[in-house]
Design a protein around this motif. Structure first.
Motif, PDB file in Angstrom:
ATOM      1  N   ASP A 133       0.762  -1.178  -0.184  1.00 56.13           N
ATOM      2  CA  ASP A 133      -0.238   0.098   0.029  1.00 56.13           C
ATOM      3  C   ASP A 133       0.830   1.202  -0.040  1.00 56.13           C
ATOM      4  N   PRO A 134       1.234   1.751  -1.154  1.00 56.08           N
ATOM      5  CA  PRO A 134       2.030   2.996  -1.221  1.00 56.08           C
ATOM      6  C   PRO A 134       1.577   4.136  -0.446  1.00 56.08           C
ATOM      7  N   ALA A 135       0.386   4.379  -0.094  1.00 50.78           N
ATOM      8  CA  ALA A 135      -0.301   5.454   0.479  1.00 50.78           C
ATOM      9  C   ALA A 135       0.116   5.503   1.973  1.00 50.78           C
ATOM     10  N   SER A 136       0.504   4.245   2.635  1.00 52.62           N
ATOM     11  CA  SER A 136       0.851   3.926   4.025  1.00 52.62           C
ATOM     12  C   SER A 136       2.350   3.642   4.268  1.00 52.62           C
ATOM     13  N   THR A 137       2.987   3.619   3.229  1.00 56.49           N
ATOM     14  CA  THR A 137       4.458   3.256   3.080  1.00 56.49           C
ATOM     15  C   THR A 137       5.556   4.387   2.911  1.00 56.49           C
ATOM     16  N   CYS A 138       6.493   4.261   3.456  1.00 62.84           N
ATOM     17  CA  CYS A 138       7.775   5.209   3.603  1.00 62.84           C
ATOM     18  C   CYS A 138       9.090   4.414   3.222  1.00 62.84           C
ATOM     19  N   LEU A 139       9.888   5.184   2.573  1.00 64.28           N
ATOM     20  CA  LEU A 139      11.455   4.518   2.507  1.00 64.28           C
ATOM     21  C   LEU A 139      12.188   5.465   3.389  1.00 64.28           C
ATOM     22  N   VAL A 140      13.054   4.603   4.220  1.00 60.11           N
ATOM     23  CA  VAL A 140      13.943   5.147   5.046  1.00 60.11           C
ATOM     24  C   VAL A 140      15.391   4.628   4.776  1.00 60.11           C
ATOM     25  N   ALA A 141      16.318   5.465   3.918  1.00 57.26           N
ATOM     26  CA  ALA A 141      17.343   4.880   3.478  1.00 57.26           C
ATOM     27  C   ALA A 141      18.648   5.778   3.790  1.00 57.26           C
ATOM     28  N   ASP A 142      19.885   5.234   3.889  1.00 59.32           N
ATOM     29  CA  ASP A 142      21.004   5.924   4.085  1.00 59.32           C
ATOM     30  C   ASP A 142      21.289   6.968   3.048  1.00 59.32           C
ATOM     31  N   THR A 143      21.769   8.257   3.414  1.00 59.83           N
ATOM     32  CA  THR A 143      22.240   9.300   2.517  1.00 59.83           C
ATOM     33  C   THR A 143      23.241   8.946   1.768  1.00 59.83           C
ATOM     34  N   PHE A 144      24.235   8.135   2.140  1.00 60.61           N
ATOM     35  CA  PHE A 144      25.021   7.770   1.278  1.00 60.61           C
ATOM     36  C   PHE A 144      24.894   6.939   0.101  1.00 60.61           C
ATOM     37  N   PHE A 145      23.559   6.422  -0.101  1.00 64.02           N
ATOM     38  CA  PHE A 145      23.137   5.986  -1.331  1.00 64.02           C
ATOM     39  C   PHE A 145      22.534   7.033  -1.962  1.00 64.02           C
ATOM     40  N   VAL A 146      22.862   6.895  -3.446  1.00 64.65           N
ATOM     41  CA  VAL A 146      22.273   8.087  -4.671  1.00 64.65           C
ATOM     42  C   VAL A 146      20.994   7.735  -5.382  1.00 64.65           C
ATOM     43  N   TRP A 147      20.398   6.307  -4.900  1.00 63.21           N
ATOM     44  CA  TRP A 147      19.561   5.989  -5.809  1.00 63.21           C
ATOM     45  C   TRP A 147      17.884   5.811  -5.170  1.00 63.21           C
ATOM     46  N   PRO A 148      17.903   5.856  -3.771  1.00 63.69           N
ATOM     47  CA  PRO A 148      16.679   5.800  -3.149  1.00 63.69           C
ATOM     48  C   PRO A 148      15.521   7.050  -3.560  1.00 63.69           C
ATOM     49  N   ALA A 149      15.767   8.116  -3.827  1.00 65.49           N
ATOM     50  CA  ALA A 149      14.846   9.118  -4.156  1.00 65.49           C
ATOM     51  C   ALA A 149      14.139   8.582  -5.501  1.00 65.49           C
ATOM     52  N   THR A 150      15.108   8.093  -6.424  1.00 67.86           N
ATOM     53  CA  THR A 150      14.309   7.668  -7.611  1.00 67.86           C
ATOM     54  C   THR A 150      13.539   6.446  -7.265  1.00 67.86           C
ATOM     55  N   LEU A 151      13.870   5.385  -6.561  1.00 65.94           N
ATOM     56  CA  LEU A 151      12.895   4.310  -6.177  1.00 65.94           C
ATOM     57  C   LEU A 151      11.750   4.971  -5.342  1.00 65.94           C
ATOM     58  N   ALA A 152      11.791   5.943  -4.635  1.00 65.46           N
ATOM     59  CA  ALA A 152      10.658   6.281  -3.900  1.00 65.46           C
ATOM     60  C   ALA A 152       9.705   6.912  -4.948  1.00 65.46           C
ATOM     61  N   LYS A 153      10.309   7.838  -5.849  1.00 63.95           N
ATOM     62  CA  LYS A 153       9.179   8.369  -6.840  1.00 63.95           C
ATOM     63  C   LYS A 153       8.577   7.318  -7.651  1.00 63.95           C
ATOM     64  N   LYS A 154       9.273   6.260  -8.054  1.00 62.96           N
ATOM     65  CA  LYS A 154       8.800   5.275  -8.852  1.00 62.96           C
ATOM     66  C   LYS A 154       7.785   4.442  -8.183  1.00 62.96           C
ATOM     67  N   PHE A 155       7.772   4.428  -6.830  1.00 63.28           N
ATOM     68  CA  PHE A 155       6.923   3.623  -6.060  1.00 63.28           C
ATOM     69  C   PHE A 155       5.686   4.475  -5.616  1.00 63.28           C
ATOM     70  N   GLY A 156       5.943   5.718  -5.492  1.00 60.23           N
ATOM     71  CA  GLY A 156       4.888   6.900  -4.969  1.00 60.23           C
ATOM     72  C   GLY A 156       4.949   6.987  -3.566  1.00 60.23           C
ATOM     73  N   VAL A 157       6.168   6.788  -2.748  1.00 62.43           N
ATOM     74  CA  VAL A 157       6.073   6.745  -1.205  1.00 62.43           C
ATOM     75  C   VAL A 157       7.185   7.852  -0.870  1.00 62.43           C
ATOM     76  N   PRO A 158       6.938   8.509   0.266  1.00 60.78           N
ATOM     77  CA  PRO A 158       7.853   9.370   0.928  1.00 60.78           C
ATOM     78  C   PRO A 158       9.186   8.690   1.281  1.00 60.78           C
ATOM     79  N   TYR A 159      10.209   9.814   1.135  1.00 63.21           N
ATOM     80  CA  TYR A 159      11.491   8.971   1.056  1.00 63.21           C
ATOM     81  C   TYR A 159      12.292  10.013   2.329  1.00 63.21           C
ATOM     82  N   VAL A 160      12.868   9.215   3.349  1.00 62.76           N
ATOM     83  CA  VAL A 160      13.733   9.796   4.292  1.00 62.76           C
ATOM     84  C   VAL A 160      15.083   9.618   4.143  1.00 62.76           C
ATOM     85  N   SER A 161      15.845  10.655   4.038  1.00 65.29           N
ATOM     86  CA  SER A 161      17.184  10.509   3.738  1.00 65.29           C
ATOM     87  C   SER A 161      17.963  10.452   5.166  1.00 65.29           C
TER      88      SER A 161
END
Length: 330
Positions: A133-161
């Motif tokens: 359920d993208p509406a209730s999901t968020c992605l929390v990923a280490d800032t050292f990664f460069v790709w989580p923001a792209t994945l968050a946008k693809k899945f439509g979820v908020p992203y915490v760096s």
């Protein structure tokens, strides 16, 4: 390849509560702060899936002398007791694209190339199963990664760096970046040091000093335990951390401050910390810094208030289904 240690949800629907997928950077020093963050989110009502690489998982299990196929760092948190409710925290493993026997330090450039492309692809495969359920999901990923923001946008979820170094280092990087481009950023202060894995050992009464490379985990753990530091930084933020410890807080001494290490210098530094006047002054300064750190982490403290604000914001984003792909910092 996506591997599970048997604690994942198997693709089924999770309980109707916010779901945080926490992805640790594949180094032990980054897993150390990410795991307590996952536990604190779970304690605040989140269903949490913690994602680790098979390589770091295997290294940790080997260091502990346990079977990697049975080892689960969150098994205790999921077990109920007389005093605590079980936490809804799951543990998933992904391949970084290399066999377990591959020397990631010796083949650093090749490993980083795999981290950039192969690991990202494996995490994306895992998210296809976890994001029910993208509406209730968020992605929390280490800032050292460069790709989580792209994945968050693809899945439509908020992203915490999730930033794991000192705020000072983040500030330096940010202002260096401003010389090239301007970008607005929302910064939320995360929790302080309580719960880190070396604190019990550092608190031993027989310990007079701590030789450290000045990684931020080690600095916080040493201050929390009130132990003076002998500082020998190696790379990245560690040199700035040494400056904080030695010059600003005056709770440690440098070793090899000019790039070379001599036996007589090491001996003198150790003796000074253990039994000299310098050691007394360090411990006196430590009492003040330790008190400030523990006050920040205590209920009502600045770190706790910031974490409360962060949890409230993240819960709101998940509950409202808004902020898909938007980045928060913690």
């Amino acid at each position: 390849m996506v591997a599970s240690n048997g604690t994942g949800n198997g693709g089924g629907r999770r309980p109707a509560k916010p779901h945080a997928v926490v992805i640790a950077y594949p180094y032990q020093g980054h897993v150390i702060p990410a795991a307590p963050l996952a536990l604190r989110l779970a304690a605040r009502g989140f269903a949490v899936t913690f994602v680790n690489t098979e390589s770091v998982h295997e290294q940790t299990a080997r260091a502990l002398g346990v079977d990697r196929h049975r080892y689960d760092i969150f098994a205790g948190a999921r077990a109920s007791s007389d005093h605590k409710e079980p936490l809804d925290v799951r543990y998933e493993l992904v391949s970084d694209g290399f066999p377990l026997g591959f020397d990631r330090s010796l083949n650093h450039d090749q490993f980083k190339e795999g981290e950039l492309h192969v690991l990202a692809a494996h995490v994306e495969d895992l998210l296809r199963r976890l994001v029910v359920d993208p509406a209730s999901t968020c992605l929390v990923a280490d800032t050292f990664f460069v790709w989580p923001a792209t994945l968050a946008k693809k899945f439509g979820v908020p992203y915490v760096s999730f930033w794991t170094e000192p705020a000072l280092i983040f500030n330096l990087y940010y202002h260096m970046d401003l010389s090239r481009r301007a970008r607005p950023l929302q910064l939320l202060q995360g929790p302080a040091a309580e719960g880190h894995h070396h604190v019990d050992g550092l608190a031993h009464a027989a310990l007079a000093g701590f030789l450290t490379h000045c990684g931020w985990n080690s600095v916080l753990e040493s201050v929390w335990a009130g132990v003076p530091m002998l500082c020998f930084p190696l790379l990245t933020d560690q040199f700035t951390n040494r400056r904080l410890v030695v010059r600003e807080w005056r709770v440690g001494v440098p070793i090899g401050d000019r790039g070379k290490v001599f036996p007589d210098e090491v001996s003198a530094r150790i003796q000074g910390v253990i039994s000299g006047q310098e050691g007394k002054e360090l411990r006196q300064a430590l009492r003040k810094v330790t008190a400030k750190l523990k006050a920040a982490a205590a209920p009502g403290g600045s770190s706790q208030r910031s974490f409360d604000d962060f949890v409230d914001e993240l819960t709101h984003r998940c509950a409202c289904g808004g902020g898909g792909g938007r980045t928060l910092m913690t």
